[in-house]
Design a protein around this motif. Structure first.
Motif, PDB file in Angstrom:
ATOM      1  N   LEU B 133       0.808  -1.215   0.000  1.00  0.00           N
ATOM      2  CA  LEU B 133       0.000   0.000   0.000  1.00  0.00           C
ATOM      3  C   LEU B 133       0.843   1.267   0.000  1.00  0.00           C
ATOM      4  N   GLN B 238     -11.323   8.396   8.398  1.00  0.00           N
ATOM      5  CA  GLN B 238     -12.465   8.588   7.504  1.00  0.00           C
ATOM      6  C   GLN B 238     -12.665  10.050   7.129  1.00  0.00           C
ATOM      7  N   VAL B 242      -8.583  11.790   1.474  1.00  0.00           N
ATOM      8  CA  VAL B 242      -8.521  10.419   0.979  1.00  0.00           C
ATOM      9  C   VAL B 242      -8.554   9.488   2.197  1.00  0.00           C
ATOM     10  N   PRO B 243      -9.730   8.901   2.476  1.00  0.00           N
ATOM     11  CA  PRO B 243      -9.827   7.989   3.632  1.00  0.00           C
ATOM     12  C   PRO B 243      -8.884   6.795   3.448  1.00  0.00           C
ATOM     13  N   GLY B 447      -9.504 -11.805  15.010  1.00  0.00           N
ATOM     14  CA  GLY B 447     -10.347 -10.696  14.559  1.00  0.00           C
ATOM     15  C   GLY B 447     -11.774 -11.172  14.672  1.00  0.00           C
ATOM     16  N   GLY B 448     -12.686 -10.259  14.910  1.00  0.00           N
ATOM     17  CA  GLY B 448     -14.087 -10.663  15.033  1.00  0.00           C
ATOM     18  C   GLY B 448     -14.969  -9.531  14.582  1.00  0.00           C
ATOM     19  N   GLN B 449     -16.253  -9.687  14.802  1.00  0.00           N
ATOM     20  CA  GLN B 449     -17.181  -8.638  14.393  1.00  0.00           C
ATOM     21  C   GLN B 449     -16.987  -7.391  15.269  1.00  0.00           C
ATOM     22  N   TRP B 450     -17.389  -6.249  14.735  1.00  0.00           N
ATOM     23  CA  TRP B 450     -17.389  -4.997  15.485  1.00  0.00           C
ATOM     24  C   TRP B 450     -18.067  -5.188  16.838  1.00  0.00           C
ATOM     25  N   HIS B 456     -12.921  -7.295   8.606  1.00  0.00           N
ATOM     26  CA  HIS B 456     -12.946  -8.764   8.601  1.00  0.00           C
ATOM     27  C   HIS B 456     -11.574  -9.314   8.264  1.00  0.00           C
ATOM     28  N   THR B 458      -7.516 -10.550  10.047  1.00  0.00           N
ATOM     29  CA  THR B 458      -6.844 -11.040  11.239  1.00  0.00           C
ATOM     30  C   THR B 458      -5.607 -10.191  11.508  1.00  0.00           C
ATOM     31  N   ARG B 470      -2.573  -4.364  -1.998  1.00  0.00           N
ATOM     32  CA  ARG B 470      -3.750  -4.181  -2.842  1.00  0.00           C
ATOM     33  C   ARG B 470      -3.446  -4.783  -4.211  1.00  0.00           C
ATOM     34  N   PRO B 471      -4.490  -5.250  -4.893  1.00  0.00           N
ATOM     35  CA  PRO B 471      -4.256  -5.878  -6.192  1.00  0.00           C
ATOM     36  C   PRO B 471      -4.035  -4.839  -7.292  1.00  0.00           C
TER      37      PRO B 471
END
Lengths: 508, 508
Positions: B133, B238, B242-243, B447-450, B456, B458, B470-471
């Motif tokens: 990135l 955010q 640029v977030p 990692g888990g839900q908020w 989402h 780890t 990033r691709p």
């Protein structure tokens, strides 16, 4: 009494199709709640069952090919050949997900067996796979009435992931949406699965967007459209008590750079090809070359001269709806007044939402006088920037995030710095080609840096599925309580990574 | 004149180590700008070079093992055995990334060769790989002075991805941070790479967090810590023009459910094990079992009785810093007053930031009277909830997102609904075990839900690398202008997916 609305034929401005009933808040909430109720059942479908469902959906949509081409042509004014091709793209991309799912490629099982000698401490049995997020909300795009609409790439990837889908129809082509929805539902019920897996929400009421984004049972949003609506969805999703991801593809300028060497070799041919790419679909592609960079030398002059003569004869179909046409005319009018901007015009289309294609030519030094020049304008327009070749890198650096970008260079010409710079901004970089046309394939990436995309994911191609899953690891579970893809026997007979080695064998 | 601050030994409340100089805004900005300048050079390192760098960093940290254990013990009051083990965990997880990178596993090359017969339209040559990135900012955690700190999992995964890293040291263990930083820098320069790849930012000034999150050259944030700071970082990220993504691991309650059958079999043993897990590291683990659910029957009574007798003898080390100790005491005081809550206490630790371990016992029906009971409280405390077994599913449903959750069940006991419910919330579900201890391995998911995690992904294990890439797809590129991992000859000799088939061969 329910409210209704009616679609408009952009070629005539006249009503087309049936009156469409607006969904109410209660109906939208009920649909989401119903989808939540059956999500576990859908998530539990085997690779074979889910692939069969996807293939059945594809077949069902294909069986409506003529009807869909006809109604989407009337609702969008896109040519029959285009919409017919788009039905097949829609069908083919659903089948591609079926192929992926059939092999368990959506599950990515990774198994690390217990290891008492693992360092720094003994390792328990750990088995991870990808599991669907839950009910997701998809927003259909205006400009692809099939391939990015009700059963387009976003919906197909979410269904392939095992997520029930609630799709917001685009109000510009609601009858097309309805035919697709009925075809999908027919396939779902024929497969013995609950129809609540897939719901269509119709309406022109802007509140529907809020209802979908705020519903606590929605776990993710897929969106293709304008930056305005994309940013609204992101804001709504972030303000929730439990924020959710928004996978928004918000458009792009897709700058195309022509080197002097490329133009010396074939300025005429490239000028025509650039205009064809810019005018494709009446300039209503998110991959339209909205910025074209040519040298401010004789080769650039030749390119511009060819653009001028070719473009002046070009006429394009009407725009998709009144809003797009209005915004296009406003943008063109505003940019035309900017200092240093020269306007080239094509042939006016007087029918319905027809407009006059307009190309702008401006020196790089004058671009800073008008912010609008570096923003996306939907419709048949592009900005040709003239810059000294040694400033191409600076031009590339000044661009915001892009879905795609292209370089036209001469034989054996090498541009490592420009390529490197473009890969910092764009998710796809093209050599001697144009950004329009996006193959649906494993290697594809349709996403770029903000504001082209809201995340580092693709909305086209097989990897788009992974937006709608999350990893779950089971630690020291009894074999018979693991999901099938993680059980020793490997009942799905799929490829898994076991202790670092790929294998489709059972674990002894 | 530069400001300085000094660390405190939590066991004594006295100063420890050298005065640490606070970084200024200008210094932070300059470090980020310097990292940006060399990012392309770092990104271009081959798998062999990058693996060698990671191994050199691991070796260099290992060579400081004794010094690091000593200073981190003084700065955190964590036992010597724990911090010595943590040095090795840090070293081993960096080496695990080296192994991954050596095989090109970070690049995920997918190549779809041009195919004129591809449907619905001819396919160009498309070659995709994952690219770093750019400069990322990592925030060190307080509770793992090594494994989640300067060269912990977040930094290791970002470096493995090819991203220059700017780490914010945790002000509770700045001397430990400094030793690690110097070890890393020594390894980087010994490998002939620019030291700007890795920068340490020190300070107690809360503005530093803002500087790092707002700097336009920062492309992503990795964070392990409190929900308060995690949410601040997300907000700052955010609000940027640029977030950028924030990968925040914000803690968790990690509920552990005991079935009546499990307790009938071995209530005493499980009660002790649950307390050991809850008190590990003085209860300062993000995987601490903060909620323990037991039946409101005789088996549950037996469990509680054993907890009461065992817990009353437990004493734990001082907490990591004054803030944690103060917040712990406030939370305990507040919860103790709640209706229906019974308090069990351990042995007071009067030294430094020592506290009294406290366990709460409450009926499920009374939990709703006190929101605090379902929130994370860092330190030696857990809430034991007593519920009828047939309400366990309702208890699980009422929980927010979790990093982990565990079930203790009897032999052959099956709980498909409870397991399914827990996988909706937690990234890791454990059978007959406790959530503390997280292996660093490919199958791991931390990692888990908020609000446990902001995404989402780890933050532990090999997959954590993919947060920082990033691709990018190259379309129709000349072979000699492609990144090496995508060239026909496959110069890295790594595994690639070519036309859907895995291969480490060259393309003819």
């Amino acid at each position: 009494m329910s409210k209704t609305f009616t679609a408009t034929n952009p070629a005539t401005g006249q009503a087309v199709g049936n009156p469409i009933t607006e969904h109410s808040f209660e109906e939208v909430s009920a649909a989401i709640a119903a989808a939540e109720k059956i999500k576990a059942k859908f998530a539990a479908t085997t690779p074979t069952q889910r692939a069969a469902l996807l293939n059945a959906i594809a077949d069902s949509i294909e069986s409506e090919k003529e009807a869909l081409a006809q109604i989407s042509h009337l609702e969008t004014a896109l040519p029959m050949a285009r919409v017919t091709g788009e039905v097949m793209r829609t069908v083919i991309q659903i089948r591609a997900f079926a192929e992926l799912v059939k092999t368990g490629g959506h599950l990515l099982p990774i198994i690390d067996l217990a290891d008492p000698n693992f360092q720094p401490v003994a390792r328990p049995d750990l088995r991870k796979s990808q599991q669907p997020l839950g009910v997701v909300s998809i927003f259909a795009a205006s400009n692809f009435p099939l391939a990015f609409s009700v059963a387009g790439g976003d919906s197909a990837s979410a269904l392939a992931a095992g997520c029930p889908v609630v799709v917001k129809a685009h109000p510009s082509h609601p009858n097309t949406c309805q035919v697709v929805y009925e075809a999908v539902t027919k396939a779902i019920t024929a497969q013995g699965l609950p129809k609540e897996i897939f719901t269509l929400v119709q309406g022109v009421n802007p509140e529907i967007t809020h209802w979908l984004a705020k519903d606590p049972l929605i776990t993710a949003i897929g969106f293709t459209g304008s930056g305005l609506v994309g940013k609204l969805l992101i804001k709504l999703a972030q303000e929730r008590p439990v924020p959710i991801p928004v996978f928004a593809e918000m458009g792009s300028l897709n700058p195309v750079f022509f080197t002097p060497t490329a133009l010396v070799e074939k300025a005429d041919e490239l000028a025509k090809a650039a205009m064809d790419s810019a005018l494709l679909g009446s300039g209503q592609f998110c991959t339209k070359p909205g910025i074209i960079v040519v040298p401010n030398d004789a080769s650039g002059d030749k390119f511009i001269a060819q653009v001028q003569s070719y473009f002046s004869e070009q006429k394009v179909g009407p725009l998709l709806n009144k809003g797009i046409a209005t915004r296009f005319i406003e943008a063109i009018t505003s940019i035309s007044k900017a200092k240093g901007v020269k306007v080239l015009t094509g042939v006016n289309n007087p029918d319905g939402y027809g407009v006059t294609p307009s190309i702008f030519v401006v020196d790089w030094a004058d671009v800073k006088n008008h912010d609008d020049l570096l923003e996306e304008h939907f419709g048949p327009t592009s900005v040709i920037i003239r810059a000294p070749f040694d400033q191409y890198l600076a031009v590339a650096k000044a661009m915001s995030g892009q879905l795609a970008s292209a370089i036209h260079a001469g034989n054996d010409e090498k541009l490592p710095e420009l390529v490197s710079q473009l890969t910092q901004k764009a998710g796809r970089v093209i050599w001697n080609g144009f950004p329009t046309s996006v193959s649906v394939t494993a290697a594809q990436n349709h996403g770029g840096q903000w504001p082209a995309s809201s995340s580092h994911t693709t909305s086209v191609g097989l990897d788009s599925l992974f937006r709608f899953v999350r990893p779950v690891v089971y630690q020291n579970f009894p074999d018979n309580q693991l999901p099938a893809e993680l059980q020793n026997a490997n009942p799905y007979a799929i490829e898994r990574v076991v202790n670092g080695v790929r294998s489709n064998k059972a674990i002894n």
